[in-house]
Design a protein around this motif. Sequence first.
Motif, short mmCIF file in Angstrom:
data_model
loop_
_atom_site.label_atom_id
_atom_site.label_comp_id
_atom_site.label_asym_id
_atom_site.label_seq_id
_atom_site.Cartn_x
_atom_site.Cartn_y
_atom_site.Cartn_z
N LYS A 166 0.76 11.04 14.44
CA LYS A 166 2.08 11.58 14.11
C LYS A 166 3.15 10.74 14.78
N HIS A 167 4.26 10.60 14.07
CA HIS A 167 5.40 9.85 14.58
C HIS A 167 5.87 10.48 15.89
N PRO A 168 6.09 9.67 16.93
CA PRO A 168 6.45 10.23 18.23
C PRO A 168 7.80 10.93 18.25
N GLY A 169 8.70 10.61 17.31
CA GLY A 169 10.00 11.25 17.29
C GLY A 169 10.07 12.42 16.32
N SER A 170 9.65 12.19 15.07
CA SER A 170 9.81 13.20 14.01
C SER A 170 8.58 14.07 13.77
N GLY A 171 7.42 13.60 14.16
CA GLY A 171 6.19 14.33 13.89
C GLY A 171 5.61 14.04 12.52
N ASP A 172 6.30 13.20 11.69
CA ASP A 172 5.76 12.81 10.39
C ASP A 172 4.50 11.98 10.58
N LEU A 173 3.62 12.03 9.58
CA LEU A 173 2.39 11.26 9.66
C LEU A 173 2.65 9.77 9.46
N MET A 174 1.89 8.95 10.18
CA MET A 174 1.92 7.50 10.02
C MET A 174 0.59 7.11 9.38
N TYR A 175 0.61 6.10 8.52
CA TYR A 175 -0.57 5.74 7.74
C TYR A 175 -0.93 4.26 7.90
N TRP A 176 -2.20 3.96 7.57
CA TRP A 176 -2.65 2.58 7.49
C TRP A 176 -3.73 2.47 6.44
N GLU A 177 -3.91 1.28 5.89
CA GLU A 177 -5.01 0.97 4.99
C GLU A 177 -5.32 -0.51 5.16
N GLN A 178 -6.48 -0.92 4.65
CA GLN A 178 -6.87 -2.31 4.84
C GLN A 178 -7.62 -2.86 3.65
N SER A 179 -7.54 -4.18 3.54
CA SER A 179 -8.44 -4.94 2.68
C SER A 179 -9.22 -5.82 3.65
N THR A 180 -10.04 -6.68 3.15
CA THR A 180 -10.81 -7.54 4.04
C THR A 180 -9.88 -8.48 4.82
N GLY A 181 -8.79 -8.90 4.21
CA GLY A 181 -7.91 -9.87 4.85
C GLY A 181 -6.63 -9.33 5.45
N PHE A 182 -6.24 -8.09 5.10
CA PHE A 182 -4.96 -7.57 5.53
C PHE A 182 -5.04 -6.12 5.96
N VAL A 183 -4.12 -5.72 6.82
CA VAL A 183 -3.93 -4.33 7.22
C VAL A 183 -2.48 -3.98 6.93
N SER A 184 -2.25 -2.84 6.29
CA SER A 184 -0.90 -2.36 6.04
C SER A 184 -0.68 -1.08 6.85
N VAL A 185 0.48 -0.97 7.46
CA VAL A 185 0.83 0.17 8.31
C VAL A 185 2.18 0.71 7.84
N TRP A 186 2.28 2.04 7.70
CA TRP A 186 3.54 2.68 7.31
C TRP A 186 3.97 3.66 8.40
N VAL A 187 5.18 3.46 8.91
CA VAL A 187 5.72 4.32 9.96
C VAL A 187 7.09 4.82 9.50
N PRO A 188 7.26 6.14 9.30
CA PRO A 188 8.56 6.68 8.91
C PRO A 188 9.56 6.51 10.07
N VAL A 189 10.79 6.13 9.72
CA VAL A 189 11.80 5.92 10.76
C VAL A 189 13.05 6.77 10.56
N GLY A 190 13.05 7.64 9.55
CA GLY A 190 14.18 8.56 9.36
C GLY A 190 15.24 8.04 8.42
N GLU A 191 16.33 8.78 8.37
CA GLU A 191 17.45 8.44 7.48
C GLU A 191 18.45 7.54 8.19
N ARG A 192 19.23 6.86 7.41
CA ARG A 192 20.31 5.99 7.90
C ARG A 192 19.85 4.92 8.88
N VAL A 193 18.63 4.48 8.75
CA VAL A 193 18.11 3.40 9.60
C VAL A 193 18.14 2.11 8.80
N ARG A 194 18.64 1.06 9.41
CA ARG A 194 18.66 -0.25 8.78
C ARG A 194 17.71 -1.17 9.55
N GLY A 195 17.31 -2.24 8.92
CA GLY A 195 16.40 -3.18 9.55
C GLY A 195 16.90 -3.70 10.88
#
Length: 143
Positions: free
Chosen positions: A29-58
């Motif tokens: 769970k996200h340390p700030g919001s409690g939303d779930l964080m996810y990951w998946e993989q292929s043999t060569g790559f790992v993808s990670v998704w972390v929610p960061v909320g509204e009005r957030v820019r890079g």
Amino acid sequence: MMERLAMEQSMEAALDAVTVNMPKTAFGKHPGSGDLMYWEQSTGFVSVWVPVGERVRGRDLKVSIKSQFLEIQPKSGEWSMSGGLFGRVDVGNSTWTLEKDDGNSACVEVVLAKAKHQEWTSLFSKIKQHQTNRVTAAAAAAA
């Protein structure tokens, strides 16, 4: 010798096309919001998704990708998600983007290029996994 090298390169290319049979999986769970964080993989790559909320820019985020470490945190320091990775990654071929949905919520997607084409049994190493979801003292005091 050249034939062996060609065969290894051919096998590596074939592995790139293989997707490990692992659906998108929550890893915490996200340390700030409690939303779930996810990951998946292929043999060569790992993808990670972390929610960061509204009005957030890079430019509001600090994302650090190292050969065996990942950290995501807002520059405000409200929360931090970090940990030692299960395996090594090729930092030069790893990247991150900020995605926004229709509701204006933002999510950081990190794509990590594995240094070795193999299946990871977890996103973070067993030793560091317990430290991946931590809230800074300032955020805890404000809650």
